[in-house]
Design a protein around this motif. Structure first.
Motif, mmCIF file in Angstrom:
data_model
loop_
_atom_site.group_PDB
_atom_site.id
_atom_site.type_symbol
_atom_site.label_atom_id
_atom_site.label_comp_id
_atom_site.label_asym_id
_atom_site.label_seq_id
_atom_site.Cartn_x
_atom_site.Cartn_y
_atom_site.Cartn_z
ATOM 1 N N PRO A 1 -11.522 -0.904 -6.897
ATOM 2 C CA PRO A 1 -10.618 -0.856 -8.050
ATOM 3 C C PRO A 1 -10.926 0.410 -8.835
ATOM 4 O O PRO A 1 -11.968 0.537 -9.443
ATOM 5 C CB PRO A 1 -10.990 -2.119 -8.830
ATOM 6 N N ASP A 2 -10.057 1.371 -8.761
ATOM 7 C CA ASP A 2 -10.335 2.682 -9.320
ATOM 8 C C ASP A 2 -9.062 3.222 -9.943
ATOM 9 O O ASP A 2 -7.969 2.876 -9.515
ATOM 10 C CB ASP A 2 -10.820 3.605 -8.204
ATOM 11 N N LYS A 3 -9.194 4.094 -10.912
ATOM 12 C CA LYS A 3 -8.022 4.693 -11.538
ATOM 13 C C LYS A 3 -7.365 5.722 -10.627
ATOM 14 O O LYS A 3 -6.236 6.113 -10.851
ATOM 15 C CB LYS A 3 -8.415 5.330 -12.864
ATOM 16 N N THR A 4 -8.108 6.196 -9.642
ATOM 17 C CA THR A 4 -7.544 7.134 -8.679
ATOM 18 C C THR A 4 -7.216 6.379 -7.403
ATOM 19 O O THR A 4 -7.549 5.216 -7.242
ATOM 20 C CB THR A 4 -8.537 8.265 -8.372
ATOM 21 N N SER A 5 -6.595 7.027 -6.487
ATOM 22 C CA SER A 5 -6.202 6.398 -5.233
ATOM 23 C C SER A 5 -7.422 5.883 -4.484
ATOM 24 O O SER A 5 -8.454 6.543 -4.425
ATOM 25 C CB SER A 5 -5.450 7.409 -4.367
ATOM 26 N N THR A 6 -7.284 4.698 -3.898
ATOM 27 C CA THR A 6 -8.384 4.130 -3.130
ATOM 28 C C THR A 6 -8.390 4.629 -1.696
ATOM 29 O O THR A 6 -9.344 4.394 -0.973
ATOM 30 C CB THR A 6 -8.331 2.589 -3.123
ATOM 31 N N CYS A 7 -7.315 5.305 -1.278
ATOM 32 C CA CYS A 7 -7.304 5.803 0.089
ATOM 33 C C CYS A 7 -6.313 6.946 0.243
ATOM 34 O O CYS A 7 -5.382 7.085 -0.546
ATOM 35 C CB CYS A 7 -6.968 4.688 1.078
ATOM 36 N N SER A 8 -6.562 7.742 1.258
ATOM 37 C CA SER A 8 -5.602 8.765 1.641
ATOM 38 C C SER A 8 -5.687 8.940 3.145
ATOM 39 O O SER A 8 -6.768 8.877 3.721
ATOM 40 C CB SER A 8 -5.872 10.090 0.923
ATOM 41 N N VAL A 9 -4.535 9.106 3.763
ATOM 42 C CA VAL A 9 -4.465 9.338 5.203
ATOM 43 C C VAL A 9 -3.499 10.481 5.437
ATOM 44 O O VAL A 9 -2.402 10.506 4.882
ATOM 45 C CB VAL A 9 -3.987 8.079 5.968
ATOM 46 N N SER A 10 -3.932 11.422 6.247
ATOM 47 C CA SER A 10 -3.077 12.543 6.617
ATOM 48 C C SER A 10 -3.000 12.594 8.136
ATOM 49 O O SER A 10 -4.026 12.585 8.822
ATOM 50 C CB SER A 10 -3.665 13.846 6.079
ATOM 51 N N VAL A 11 -1.782 12.610 8.655
ATOM 52 C CA VAL A 11 -1.560 12.762 10.092
ATOM 53 C C VAL A 11 -0.645 13.962 10.269
ATOM 54 O O VAL A 11 0.517 13.931 9.860
ATOM 55 C CB VAL A 11 -0.919 11.505 10.722
ATOM 56 N N SER A 12 -1.195 15.029 10.843
ATOM 57 C CA SER A 12 -0.370 16.206 11.100
ATOM 58 C C SER A 12 -1.055 17.082 12.137
ATOM 59 O O SER A 12 -2.286 17.087 12.240
ATOM 60 C CB SER A 12 -0.126 17.007 9.812
ATOM 61 N N GLY A 13 -0.249 17.796 12.885
ATOM 62 C CA GLY A 13 -0.791 18.717 13.877
ATOM 63 C C GLY A 13 -1.702 18.063 14.889
ATOM 64 O O GLY A 13 -2.655 18.683 15.349
ATOM 65 N N GLY A 14 -1.442 16.800 15.212
ATOM 66 C CA GLY A 14 -2.282 16.112 16.188
ATOM 67 C C GLY A 14 -3.642 15.714 15.660
ATOM 68 O O GLY A 14 -4.573 15.496 16.427
ATOM 69 N N ALA A 15 -3.783 15.615 14.337
ATOM 70 C CA ALA A 15 -5.057 15.216 13.737
ATOM 71 C C ALA A 15 -4.829 14.088 12.741
ATOM 72 O O ALA A 15 -3.768 13.993 12.125
ATOM 73 C CB ALA A 15 -5.704 16.403 13.035
ATOM 74 N N LEU A 16 -5.832 13.223 12.594
ATOM 75 C CA LEU A 16 -5.803 12.152 11.607
ATOM 76 C C LEU A 16 -7.044 12.286 10.732
ATOM 77 O O LEU A 16 -8.159 12.384 11.248
ATOM 78 C CB LEU A 16 -5.805 10.780 12.286
ATOM 79 N N ASP A 17 -6.837 12.340 9.426
ATOM 80 C CA ASP A 17 -7.933 12.367 8.458
ATOM 81 C C ASP A 17 -7.702 11.243 7.475
ATOM 82 O O ASP A 17 -6.650 11.198 6.822
ATOM 83 C CB ASP A 17 -7.977 13.698 7.704
ATOM 84 N N ALA A 18 -8.677 10.351 7.348
ATOM 85 C CA ALA A 18 -8.565 9.230 6.415
ATOM 86 C C ALA A 18 -9.816 9.171 5.546
ATOM 87 O O ALA A 18 -10.933 9.364 6.032
ATOM 88 C CB ALA A 18 -8.407 7.915 7.183
ATOM 89 N N VAL A 19 -9.602 8.921 4.258
ATOM 90 C CA VAL A 19 -10.691 8.702 3.310
ATOM 91 C C VAL A 19 -10.350 7.422 2.572
ATOM 92 O O VAL A 19 -9.300 7.318 1.940
ATOM 93 C CB VAL A 19 -10.832 9.869 2.314
ATOM 94 N N LEU A 20 -11.230 6.425 2.679
ATOM 95 C CA LEU A 20 -10.992 5.114 2.067
ATOM 96 C C LEU A 20 -12.175 4.764 1.174
ATOM 97 O O LEU A 20 -13.329 4.922 1.570
ATOM 98 C CB LEU A 20 -10.812 4.052 3.148
#
Length: 135
Positions: free
Chosen positions: A9-28
């Motif tokens: 529970p945070d005031k900022t996003s709890t997760c981000s996922v980027s899928v582009s150029g054949g790559a996946l980056d996730a921060v949770l």
């Protein structure tokens, strides 16, 4: 760490996922046991081909370098950075925003600037097992 964790529970996003150029980056971000735990999942170009199972060999280079699929945990209370040395990450969502992880991690001797393949510390391991998603 011996805890179950839920989305932080945070005031900022709890997760981000980027899928582009054949790559996946996730921060949770998760909360459990009076701490915040940050989970990193990185499947770089040449590895990420969409939903499927990706093996987690020991790292050759730090996060952000195109070498092997990676899972990592940053432990907020101690600042300890744990990097995957074995296991699998499974991407189940067609958009790359969900899956499961079953990984064995070891603490890095050089923190988030890991790794050259020999910077994990001998000793305890951390198991990370369970589903992940970023709605």
């Amino acid at each position: 760490i011996n805890t179950c964790a839920t989305a932080a529970p945070d005031k900022t996003s709890t997760c981000s996922v980027s899928v582009s150029g054949g790559a996946l980056d996730a921060v949770l971000r998760f909360a459990g046991g009076n701490q915040v735990i940050v989970l990193y999942i990185e499947l770089n170009a040449g590895f990420y081909t969409g939903p499927g199972t990706y093996n987690l060999p020991p790292w050759q280079f730090q996060l952000g370098r195109n070498d092997v699929p990676k899972v990592a945990v940053l432990q907020s209370t101690t600042g300890t950075f744990w990097e995957s040395v074995a296991g699998v990450v499974n991407v189940t969502g067609g958009d790359g925003r969900s899956g499961n992880v079953n990984a064995i991690l070891q603490a890095s001797s050089v923190g988030v600037q890991a790794s050259n393949g020999s910077t994990v510390l001998a000793g305890p391991t951390l198991s990370v097992i369970g589903p992940w998603s970023c709605p």
